[in-house]
Design a protein around this motif. Structure first.
Motif, short mmCIF file in Angstrom:
data_model
loop_
_atom_site.label_atom_id
_atom_site.label_comp_id
_atom_site.label_asym_id
_atom_site.label_seq_id
_atom_site.Cartn_x
_atom_site.Cartn_y
_atom_site.Cartn_z
N LEU A 125 -16.31 70.02 43.10
CA LEU A 125 -17.75 70.38 43.10
C LEU A 125 -18.46 69.00 43.61
CD1 LEU A 125 -18.57 72.49 39.87
CD2 LEU A 125 -18.53 73.33 42.26
N HIS A 126 -18.11 67.99 43.23
CA HIS A 126 -18.66 66.56 43.74
C HIS A 126 -18.41 66.75 45.12
CE1 HIS A 126 -19.87 62.74 43.31
NE2 HIS A 126 -18.93 62.18 44.07
N ASN A 127 -17.33 67.10 45.72
CA ASN A 127 -17.08 66.90 47.10
C ASN A 127 -17.69 68.19 47.92
OD1 ASN A 127 -15.46 64.72 47.05
ND2 ASN A 127 -13.57 65.82 46.74
N MET A 128 -17.79 69.26 47.19
CA MET A 128 -18.40 70.52 47.85
C MET A 128 -20.08 70.13 48.00
SD MET A 128 -18.83 74.19 46.76
CE MET A 128 -18.20 75.62 47.67
N PHE A 129 -20.47 69.66 46.81
CA PHE A 129 -22.06 69.45 46.85
C PHE A 129 -22.32 68.17 47.87
CE2 PHE A 129 -22.52 70.59 42.26
CZ PHE A 129 -22.17 71.89 42.40
N MET A 130 -21.42 67.35 48.22
CA MET A 130 -21.61 66.20 49.09
C MET A 130 -21.66 66.87 50.36
SD MET A 130 -19.69 62.47 49.90
CE MET A 130 -18.11 63.13 50.05
N THR A 131 -20.57 67.72 50.73
CA THR A 131 -20.74 68.49 52.20
C THR A 131 -21.98 68.93 52.41
OG1 THR A 131 -18.28 68.46 51.96
CG2 THR A 131 -19.46 69.94 53.40
N GLN A 132 -22.40 69.86 51.42
CA GLN A 132 -23.44 70.55 51.56
C GLN A 132 -24.74 69.86 51.45
OE1 GLN A 132 -23.52 73.50 48.36
NE2 GLN A 132 -21.76 74.73 49.30
N TYR A 133 -24.97 68.88 50.65
CA TYR A 133 -26.22 67.71 51.00
C TYR A 133 -26.27 67.14 52.23
CZ TYR A 133 -24.38 63.21 49.26
OH TYR A 133 -23.74 62.11 49.17
N THR A 134 -24.93 66.75 52.60
CA THR A 134 -25.27 66.14 53.95
C THR A 134 -25.51 67.16 55.18
OG1 THR A 134 -23.26 64.64 53.30
CG2 THR A 134 -23.70 64.86 55.74
N GLU A 135 -24.98 68.36 55.09
CA GLU A 135 -25.49 69.28 56.05
C GLU A 135 -27.03 69.40 55.92
OE1 GLU A 135 -26.53 72.64 58.52
OE2 GLU A 135 -26.77 72.57 56.02
N LEU A 136 -27.56 69.39 54.78
CA LEU A 136 -28.94 69.93 54.49
C LEU A 136 -29.73 68.68 55.12
CD1 LEU A 136 -28.58 71.54 51.13
CD2 LEU A 136 -29.79 72.58 52.87
N TRP A 137 -29.17 67.49 54.99
CA TRP A 137 -29.98 66.33 55.21
C TRP A 137 -30.23 66.33 56.86
CZ3 TRP A 137 -33.35 63.08 53.88
CH2 TRP A 137 -33.47 61.96 54.60
N ASN A 138 -28.91 66.65 57.44
CA ASN A 138 -28.86 66.57 58.85
C ASN A 138 -29.64 67.67 59.53
OD1 ASN A 138 -27.34 64.37 59.25
ND2 ASN A 138 -25.31 65.51 59.10
N ALA A 139 -30.02 68.66 58.77
CA ALA A 139 -31.11 69.74 59.33
C ALA A 139 -32.23 69.58 59.26
CB ALA A 139 -30.70 71.05 58.42
N VAL A 140 -32.82 68.77 58.17
CA VAL A 140 -34.49 68.39 58.28
C VAL A 140 -34.74 67.96 59.46
CG1 VAL A 140 -34.18 68.39 55.69
CG2 VAL A 140 -34.23 66.32 57.04
N HIS B 251 -24.69 66.77 42.70
CA HIS B 251 -23.32 65.89 43.03
C HIS B 251 -23.50 64.72 42.40
CE1 HIS B 251 -21.11 63.31 45.94
NE2 HIS B 251 -21.83 62.54 45.68
N TRP B 252 -24.57 64.02 42.09
CA TRP B 252 -24.59 62.84 41.03
C TRP B 252 -24.12 63.42 39.52
CZ3 TRP B 252 -29.98 61.51 43.14
CH2 TRP B 252 -29.79 60.91 44.38
N ASN B 253 -24.48 64.36 39.31
CA ASN B 253 -24.45 64.56 37.78
C ASN B 253 -23.56 65.69 37.30
OD1 ASN B 253 -26.80 62.90 36.82
ND2 ASN B 253 -27.88 63.90 38.48
N VAL B 254 -22.82 66.21 38.12
CA VAL B 254 -21.74 67.23 37.66
C VAL B 254 -20.75 66.85 36.98
CG1 VAL B 254 -20.36 67.13 39.95
CG2 VAL B 254 -20.56 69.29 38.51
N THR B 255 -20.26 67.49 35.93
CA THR B 255 -19.26 67.16 35.13
C THR B 255 -18.09 68.20 34.57
OG1 THR B 255 -20.31 67.45 33.03
CG2 THR B 255 -20.45 65.18 33.73
N GLY B 256 -17.24 68.10 34.21
CA GLY B 256 -16.22 69.04 33.79
C GLY B 256 -15.15 68.99 34.51
N PRO B 257 -14.24 70.18 34.11
CA PRO B 257 -12.74 70.22 34.87
C PRO B 257 -13.04 70.24 36.46
CG PRO B 257 -13.12 71.95 33.52
CD PRO B 257 -14.40 71.19 33.48
N MET B 258 -14.00 71.02 36.91
CA MET B 258 -14.10 71.19 38.34
C MET B 258 -14.98 70.07 39.16
SD MET B 258 -15.38 75.19 38.29
CE MET B 258 -15.60 75.35 40.01
N PHE B 259 -14.91 68.79 38.29
CA PHE B 259 -15.65 67.75 38.83
C PHE B 259 -15.51 67.29 40.13
CE2 PHE B 259 -15.90 63.28 39.95
CZ PHE B 259 -17.10 63.01 40.06
#
Length: 159
Positions: free
Chosen positions: A50-65, A39-47
């Motif tokens: 992907l930045h938003n998708m990764f944020m959604t996914q890492y938030t869900e993972l954090w809430n699962a631990v 999420h922090w380091n993605v670059t390119g035309p899909m930035f």
């Protein structure tokens, strides 16, 4: 291990299930770290997407631990929580070098979600044998999340 717990699951089954949940916790945390890193380091035309998708996914993972760790504690066992423990318990590799391309990140995360789903699914025999419905419910929820995330990530890899 607490010997005074009497919830209908014997000590040996509680220990086996807690060990499996420790592996699931380690996998979840490892995938969380990789996802947040990307999420922090993605670059390119899909930035942006992907930045938003990764944020959604890492938030869900954090809430699962926390629910996974608390289930381990409910079984009367200590929850792993150090980098060293997670490294030894996780089936996911660390991602020490940043992938050069965004779609490499997507492929790593898709594979990671599939691995976590496999870890969760591997616990069912012990959970079913012990009639541990709360853990079975947790596993069902986690598998659904990881299978859906893997599907969404794999969809980005299609040409």
């Amino acid at each position: 291990m607490s010997s005074h717990i009497n919830t209908g699951i014997d000590a040996a089954d509680r220990a086996e299930i807690a060990q499996g949940l420790g592996r699931l916790l380690a996998d979840t945390f490892t995938l969380y770290l990789s996802t947040h890193n990307f999420h922090w380091n993605v670059t390119g035309p899909m930035f942006n997407s992907l930045h938003n998708m990764f944020m959604t996914q890492y938030t869900e993972l954090w809430n699962a631990v926390d629910p996974i760790a608390e289930r381990i504690r409910s079984l009367g066992m200590p929850a792993p929580g150090s980098y060293a423990q997670f490294r030894s318990l996780s089936s996911l590799p660390d991602v020490p070098d940043m992938p050069a391309k965004a779609l490499e990140m997507v492929a790593i995360l898709a594979s990671g979600h599939e691995a976590v789903a496999r870890t969760a699914r591997s616990l069912y025999p012990a959970v079913e044998r012990a009639h541990d419905e709360p853990t079975a419910d947790l596993l069902t929820q986690r598998i659904a999340v990881h299978e859906q995330a893997a599907w969404m990530l794999r969809a980005l890899l299609e040409t």
